[in-house]
Design a protein around this motif. Structure first.
Motif, mmCIF file in Angstrom:
data_model
loop_
_atom_site.group_PDB
_atom_site.id
_atom_site.type_symbol
_atom_site.label_atom_id
_atom_site.label_comp_id
_atom_site.label_asym_id
_atom_site.label_seq_id
_atom_site.Cartn_x
_atom_site.Cartn_y
_atom_site.Cartn_z
ATOM 1 N N ASP A 10 14.091 19.099 32.588
ATOM 2 C CA ASP A 10 14.409 20.256 31.743
ATOM 3 C C ASP A 10 13.196 21.158 31.576
ATOM 4 O OD1 ASP A 10 17.015 19.438 31.415
ATOM 5 O OD2 ASP A 10 16.666 18.494 29.457
ATOM 6 N N GLU B 226 14.706 12.982 32.723
ATOM 7 C CA GLU B 226 15.590 14.047 32.254
ATOM 8 C C GLU B 226 14.792 15.115 31.506
ATOM 9 O OE1 GLU B 226 19.912 11.872 31.425
ATOM 10 O OE2 GLU B 226 18.458 12.070 29.805
ATOM 11 N N ALA C 130 25.939 20.400 35.045
ATOM 12 C CA ALA C 130 27.120 19.836 34.386
ATOM 13 C C ALA C 130 27.693 20.775 33.342
ATOM 14 C CB ALA C 130 26.774 18.490 33.747
ATOM 15 N N ASP C 131 26.894 21.717 32.850
ATOM 16 C CA ASP C 131 27.337 22.647 31.814
ATOM 17 C C ASP C 131 27.842 23.974 32.374
ATOM 18 O OD1 ASP C 131 26.612 20.814 29.842
ATOM 19 O OD2 ASP C 131 24.564 21.583 29.759
ATOM 20 N N LEU C 132 27.787 24.141 33.693
ATOM 21 C CA LEU C 132 28.200 25.393 34.317
ATOM 22 C C LEU C 132 29.615 25.285 34.875
ATOM 23 C CD1 LEU C 132 24.955 26.178 36.374
ATOM 24 C CD2 LEU C 132 25.557 27.045 34.106
ATOM 25 N N THR C 133 30.316 26.397 34.931
ATOM 26 C CA THR C 133 31.559 26.437 35.691
ATOM 27 C C THR C 133 31.201 26.567 37.166
ATOM 28 O OG1 THR C 133 31.758 28.851 35.691
ATOM 29 C CG2 THR C 133 32.647 27.655 33.776
ATOM 30 N N ASN D 55 20.999 28.429 31.016
ATOM 31 C CA ASN D 55 21.512 27.069 31.151
ATOM 32 C C ASN D 55 21.394 26.644 32.613
ATOM 33 O OD1 ASN D 55 22.923 24.683 31.140
ATOM 34 N ND2 ASN D 55 24.517 25.408 29.774
ATOM 35 N N GLY E 262 21.432 23.284 33.655
ATOM 36 C CA GLY E 262 22.062 21.993 33.920
ATOM 37 C C GLY E 262 23.414 22.208 34.574
ATOM 38 N N GLU F 53 29.900 30.054 37.872
ATOM 39 C CA GLU F 53 28.523 30.250 37.398
ATOM 40 C C GLU F 53 27.533 29.563 38.326
ATOM 41 O OE1 GLU F 53 29.336 30.545 32.577
ATOM 42 O OE2 GLU F 53 29.099 28.584 33.544
ATOM 43 N N PRO G 113 22.997 16.007 36.607
ATOM 44 C CA PRO G 113 23.113 14.852 35.709
ATOM 45 C C PRO G 113 22.362 13.658 36.301
ATOM 46 C CG PRO G 113 25.245 15.903 36.024
ATOM 47 C CD PRO G 113 24.312 16.531 37.019
#
Length: 255
Positions: A53, A49, A8-11, A4, A6, A14, A65
């Motif tokens: 990816d 976008e 925005a999807d990580l803590t 992953n 992106g 991470e 983002p």
């Protein structure tokens, strides 16, 4: 690199670990504006976008983002268009980039889906980031990266906005959002020297269209002929942009 990429999807933990593996971030920069009868308002954002990816699947980089609002005053003659001022836009994009620099990002690639019209603003942002903020920043206008391929495969004489190239890109990337049964060809009057209404034309001098001028050029919103767009053309354009952008990322990460 994690699967992953992106941010925005990580803590934050991470992300912190990931920055040890890469210092390059892709920032898709688009717009929300009318794209004729057959394409959605989000074309200029969706395309970069998807490109980002695909680059991240090949090369060591992160994806931010998107920035979905851009400088689009010439498209306000149709509903759905959102535009911001040039200075506001430049300041916002630059602030995003300097902010990510504070947590370890060294290289920022601005993937510009609102090509030609938004190029001047992003060139200024890149200059300021490099000169004043010490970041390695790059403006990546998609049309420049697929220019040679587009010249080889083009079927239409005119493709400026929401026409053969953008429609082909969307057919390859987001076919469910394309309504080819609604696509209509439009023509443009003869342009002044050095100011062709074509993405691959003689756009050699600075110029801009007002909303009134754009409305006079096209009743449908697109400028050019989208009816000959194909998935195959879109795939070739996408591959050109992805491979060339990935090569830059690899070079940055190896330097």
């Amino acid at each position: 690199m994690p699967s992953n990429y992106g941010i925005a999807d990580l803590t934050w933990r991470e992300l912190e670990a990931t920055i040890d593996e890469t210092s390059t971030l892709l920032l898709p920069v688009g717009s929300t504006e009318q794209h004729g009868h057959h394409l959605p308002l989000g074309v200029d954002t969706y395309v970069p976008e998807a490109i980002a990816d695909r680059v991240a699947e090949r090369s060591s980089c992160l994806v931010a983002p998107s920035i979905p609002y851009g400088v689009s005053p010439h498209h306000t003659f149709k509903p759905g268009t959102v535009t911001v001022g040039s200075e506001t836009f430049r300041r916002y994009v630059r602030d995003v980039c300097t902010s990510v620099g504070e947590w370890g990002i060294e290289n920022v690639l601005l993937l510009n889906g609102h090509y030609l019209v938004q190029d001047p603003e992003l060139e200024i942002v890149v200059r300021d980031l490099r000169v004043e903020d010490g970041m390695r920043a790059f403006h990546v206008p998609l049309v420049d990266l697929f220019d040679d391929v587009a010249r080889e495969v083009r079927e239409s004489e005119l493709s400026f906005h929401a026409s053969e190239f953008e429609t082909s890109l969307m057919l390859a990337l987001f076919p469910d959002l394309v309504h080819m049964d609604r696509a209509e060809a439009t023509t443009a009057p003869d342009a002044l020297p050095l100011t062709d209404y074509d993405a691959l034309g003689e756009n050699r001098v600075g110029w801009a269209l007002s909303a009134e001028e754009m409305a006079d050029l096209t009743p449908t919103g697109n400028l050019g002929d989208p009816t000959g767009a194909t998935v195959e053309t879109g795939e070739r354009l996408v591959e050109a942009v992805v491979s060339r952008t990935a090569a830059l990322v690899d070079a940055l990460e190896g330097s």
